[in-house]
Design a protein around this motif. Structure first.
Motif, PDB file in Angstrom:
ATOM      1  N   UNK A 118      21.753 -36.754 -32.491  1.00  0.00           N
ATOM      2  CA  UNK A 118      22.837 -36.745 -33.469  1.00  0.00           C
ATOM      3  C   UNK A 118      23.450 -35.347 -33.592  1.00  0.00           C
ATOM      4  N   UNK A 119      22.597 -34.325 -33.576  1.00  0.00           N
ATOM      5  CA  UNK A 119      23.089 -32.954 -33.661  1.00  0.00           C
ATOM      6  C   UNK A 119      24.007 -32.629 -32.487  1.00  0.00           C
ATOM      7  N   UNK A 120      23.591 -33.052 -31.284  1.00  0.00           N
ATOM      8  CA  UNK A 120      24.410 -32.809 -30.096  1.00  0.00           C
ATOM      9  C   UNK A 120      25.715 -33.585 -30.163  1.00  0.00           C
ATOM     10  N   UNK A 121      25.647 -34.826 -30.645  1.00  0.00           N
ATOM     11  CA  UNK A 121      26.839 -35.667 -30.722  1.00  0.00           C
ATOM     12  C   UNK A 121      27.881 -35.052 -31.658  1.00  0.00           C
ATOM     13  N   UNK A 122      27.427 -34.547 -32.783  1.00  0.00           N
ATOM     14  CA  UNK A 122      28.347 -33.984 -33.778  1.00  0.00           C
ATOM     15  C   UNK A 122      28.844 -32.600 -33.362  1.00  0.00           C
ATOM     16  N   UNK A 123      27.936 -31.778 -32.856  1.00  0.00           N
ATOM     17  CA  UNK A 123      28.282 -30.379 -32.594  1.00  0.00           C
ATOM     18  C   UNK A 123      29.029 -30.160 -31.287  1.00  0.00           C
ATOM     19  N   UNK A 124      28.780 -31.013 -30.297  1.00  0.00           N
ATOM     20  CA  UNK A 124      29.279 -30.743 -28.940  1.00  0.00           C
ATOM     21  C   UNK A 124      30.770 -30.428 -28.853  1.00  0.00           C
ATOM     22  N   UNK A 125      31.666 -31.256 -29.401  1.00  0.00           N
ATOM     23  CA  UNK A 125      33.099 -30.954 -29.234  1.00  0.00           C
ATOM     24  C   UNK A 125      33.482 -29.588 -29.783  1.00  0.00           C
ATOM     25  N   UNK A 126      32.993 -29.271 -30.981  1.00  0.00           N
ATOM     26  CA  UNK A 126      33.346 -28.010 -31.613  1.00  0.00           C
ATOM     27  C   UNK A 126      32.602 -26.840 -30.970  1.00  0.00           C
ATOM     28  N   UNK A 159      33.989 -23.423 -29.424  1.00  0.00           N
ATOM     29  CA  UNK A 159      33.478 -22.130 -29.884  1.00  0.00           C
ATOM     30  C   UNK A 159      32.957 -21.298 -28.718  1.00  0.00           C
ATOM     31  N   UNK A 160      32.301 -21.952 -27.758  1.00  0.00           N
ATOM     32  CA  UNK A 160      31.764 -21.222 -26.606  1.00  0.00           C
ATOM     33  C   UNK A 160      32.885 -20.648 -25.747  1.00  0.00           C
ATOM     34  N   UNK A 161      33.891 -21.470 -25.440  1.00  0.00           N
ATOM     35  CA  UNK A 161      34.997 -20.995 -24.599  1.00  0.00           C
ATOM     36  C   UNK A 161      35.787 -19.884 -25.290  1.00  0.00           C
ATOM     37  N   UNK A 220      28.209 -24.912 -36.066  1.00  0.00           N
ATOM     38  CA  UNK A 220      27.116 -23.955 -36.231  1.00  0.00           C
ATOM     39  C   UNK A 220      25.958 -24.578 -36.999  1.00  0.00           C
ATOM     40  N   UNK A 221      26.282 -25.395 -38.017  1.00  0.00           N
ATOM     41  CA  UNK A 221      25.237 -26.040 -38.814  1.00  0.00           C
ATOM     42  C   UNK A 221      24.378 -26.970 -37.960  1.00  0.00           C
ATOM     43  N   UNK A 222      25.037 -27.786 -37.152  1.00  0.00           N
ATOM     44  CA  UNK A 222      24.282 -28.732 -36.311  1.00  0.00           C
ATOM     45  C   UNK A 222      23.671 -28.050 -35.110  1.00  0.00           C
ATOM     46  N   UNK A 223      24.236 -26.928 -34.668  1.00  0.00           N
ATOM     47  CA  UNK A 223      23.578 -26.150 -33.614  1.00  0.00           C
ATOM     48  C   UNK A 223      22.246 -25.607 -34.110  1.00  0.00           C
ATOM     49  N   UNK A 224      22.192 -25.249 -35.389  1.00  0.00           N
ATOM     50  CA  UNK A 224      20.929 -24.818 -35.969  1.00  0.00           C
ATOM     51  C   UNK A 224      19.894 -25.944 -35.896  1.00  0.00           C
ATOM     52  N   UNK A 225      20.313 -27.165 -36.192  1.00  0.00           N
ATOM     53  CA  UNK A 225      19.410 -28.316 -36.120  1.00  0.00           C
ATOM     54  C   UNK A 225      19.019 -28.583 -34.670  1.00  0.00           C
ATOM     55  N   UNK A 226      19.979 -28.482 -33.744  1.00  0.00           N
ATOM     56  CA  UNK A 226      19.662 -28.640 -32.329  1.00  0.00           C
ATOM     57  C   UNK A 226      18.596 -27.638 -31.899  1.00  0.00           C
ATOM     58  N   UNK A 259      28.151 -28.504 -45.312  1.00  0.00           N
ATOM     59  CA  UNK A 259      28.734 -29.422 -44.328  1.00  0.00           C
ATOM     60  C   UNK A 259      27.649 -30.167 -43.571  1.00  0.00           C
ATOM     61  N   UNK A 260      26.516 -29.520 -43.366  1.00  0.00           N
ATOM     62  CA  UNK A 260      25.374 -30.204 -42.751  1.00  0.00           C
ATOM     63  C   UNK A 260      24.880 -31.318 -43.658  1.00  0.00           C
ATOM     64  N   UNK A 261      24.736 -31.013 -44.956  1.00  0.00           N
ATOM     65  CA  UNK A 261      24.262 -32.030 -45.888  1.00  0.00           C
ATOM     66  C   UNK A 261      25.189 -33.220 -45.966  1.00  0.00           C
ATOM     67  N   UNK A 262      26.507 -32.959 -46.014  1.00  0.00           N
ATOM     68  CA  UNK A 262      27.479 -34.042 -46.093  1.00  0.00           C
ATOM     69  C   UNK A 262      27.452 -34.904 -44.840  1.00  0.00           C
ATOM     70  N   UNK A 263      27.489 -34.274 -43.670  1.00  0.00           N
ATOM     71  CA  UNK A 263      27.499 -35.033 -42.423  1.00  0.00           C
ATOM     72  C   UNK A 263      26.156 -35.714 -42.168  1.00  0.00           C
ATOM     73  N   UNK A 264      25.056 -35.085 -42.622  1.00  0.00           N
ATOM     74  CA  UNK A 264      23.744 -35.724 -42.480  1.00  0.00           C
ATOM     75  C   UNK A 264      23.679 -37.003 -43.303  1.00  0.00           C
TER      76      UNK A 264
END
Length: 448
Positions: free
Chosen positions: A29-37, A41-43, A180-186, A423-428
């Motif tokens: 789930x963390x990867x699914x949510x964070x990947x596009x953003x 951010x990486x590029x 960034x929030x979901x990257x922390x979870x990842x 934002x992590x809490x809301x999306x979680x």
């Protein structure tokens, strides 16, 4: 006795399997949510890394000068900038030439706005194309104006806004904060899943091919970059909108707020005397502050004060704030590195590191980090599509009882992280609702 022992071992294995399946699910789930953003951010972050080289090529003729004898008084440069000042702007601050090849940078803000940080607009006047925060570049040897530039249009400021909000304003900063929030979870779940055991190797094995090879390199790269990932995510969150507010609130409650000069400081006006000019104020500041590039702000009114602060983030140990009496040049307030709190020192080092401002080695580390993030994201999705069967969602299998198998420490950690990162809490919460719907759908009996 033997049956009891066997039963205990089996229960422990079942509990371990349940928890592992839960962490796999959360990791997905963390990867699914964070990947596009995170990809964005990486590029954009990789682009921002090379700001010094790009700005040197773009603005070298304004930033750098050819030494020619002795520098003229700072007031000459300020007067030249004032004479060329665009209409609708007022003088805000000055960064004198620190090295012999530096130009003088004179900052102007729209009339009626308060002084602020470089790269940020303040007040409605800032929206006017003809009245935007602008920098004038002046040769300190000849007082010749070398050029001017709207602050927001300088590459470093432009690329930073591209990285944080895709140039869409503060209202879009939530995207990178969510990533960034979901990257922390990842990162956390990835470490838990990777943690080596007797059945699992910590390093990629030679000769492994296909999906197992992708999995091994995905884990290895992720873990190898885990420390820098934690630093990058944590420092990024400190200046984010929602998580940043929580972090700053916790900082202040813990007594870790940065030192602030009292607001009621005033100069002792001397009858018939005039306040120090720019050169005198600069000389007084240099006598009392560390040897570092500094920014000067002039007094306002007869009882106003001169303010000086370090300008070069590449030397955090020389960070200072200084307030001077406008007539005598005596210090009314000084806070150097020794006055900074532990949190302040950590951010003074961490944020420039996040921006790659410590030189080529810092840029090399961040480039490696950015490429590693790209590989982790891409390899994760390669594994997903290699595992997913046609027509199926391809979610990692969740064992019965997995959600209730989590330890109290896991739930406490999840609550703390959700509070720290709203934002992590809301999306979680949305993820949990989705999980409930999926569970209900699976349990719903098929109809004829």
């Amino acid at each position: 006795m033997i049956r009891t022992r066997i039963s205990t071992v089996n229960n422990e294995k079942l509990l371990e399997a349940q928890r592992r399946s839960l962490f796999w699910r959360i990791h997905f789930w963390a990867a699914l949510i964070a990947s596009p953003f995170a990809l964005v951010a990486a590029f954009t972050g990789i682009l921002y890394i090379f700001t010094p080289q790009i700005e040197s090529a773009l603005y070298g003729k304004m930033d750098r000068v050819v030494p020619a004898g002795a520098m003229r008084p700072l007031d000459d440069a300020v007067a030249a900038a004032n004479a060329a000042m665009p209409e609708g702007l007022m003088l805000r601050s000055v960064v004198p030439a620190y090295n012999e090849r530096d130009s003088v940078k004179v900052y102007f803000a729209p009339v009626g706005t308060r002084p602020g940080h470089e790269g940020h607009d303040h007040g409605p006047a800032a929206d006017s194309i003809s009245a935007r925060p602008t920098v004038m570049y002046v040769n300190p040897y000849t007082a010749e104006v070398l050029g001017s530039q709207v602050e927001a249009e300088r590459f470093g400021n432009w690329s930073r806004k591209l990285h944080s909000s895709l140039l869409q304003g503060d209202g879009w900063r939530w995207m990178i904060e969510l990533a960034a929030s979901w990257l922390m979870i990842m990162l956390i779940t990835g470490i838990v899943l990777w943690w080596p055991s007797k059945k699992q190797n910590a390093l990629p094995q030679k000769g492994t091919q296909g999906r197992p090879a992708w999995r091994q390199w995905h884990a290895f790269i992720g873990i190898a970059l885990s420390l820098i990932s934690l630093i990058m995510v944590a420092t990024g969150l400190t200046w984010s909108k929602y998580a940043g507010e929580q972090i700053r609130g916790a900082r202040d409650l813990a007594g870790q707020a940065p030192p602030q000069a009292p607001r009621n400081l005033k100069s002792a006006a001397i009858e018939g005397a005039t306040p120090m000019n720019w050169q005198s104020a600069w000389d007084a500041a240099r006598r009392q502050a560390p040897d570092v590039s500094m920014q000067l702000t002039a007094p306002r009114g007869a009882h106003g004060v001169w303010r000086a602060a370090s300008f070069d983030r590449r030397q955090p140990e020389k960070k200072f704030d200084l307030v001077l009496d406008a007539y005598s040049g005596n210090s009314l307030y000084y806070a150097g590195w020794d006055r900074q709190t532990a949190f302040g020192k950590a951010t003074a080092i961490g944020i420039p590191f996040h921006r790659g401002e410590f030189g080529w080695w810092n840029q090399a580390v961040l480039l490696m980090f950015g490429l590693g993030i790209l590989f982790s994201l891409v390899s994760g999705w390669v594994m997903y599509f290699k595992r997913r069967q046609s027509g199926a969602l391809g979610l990692p299998r969740l064992l019965p009882g997995a959600w209730t198998s989590a330890s109290p420490a896991t739930w406490v950690t999840a609550i703390i992280l959700s509070m720290a990162m709203p934002l992590l809490g809301l999306s979680a919460g949305l993820v949990l609702i989705t999980e409930l719907l999926l569970h209900w759908r699976m349990r719903k009996p098929a109809t004829a």
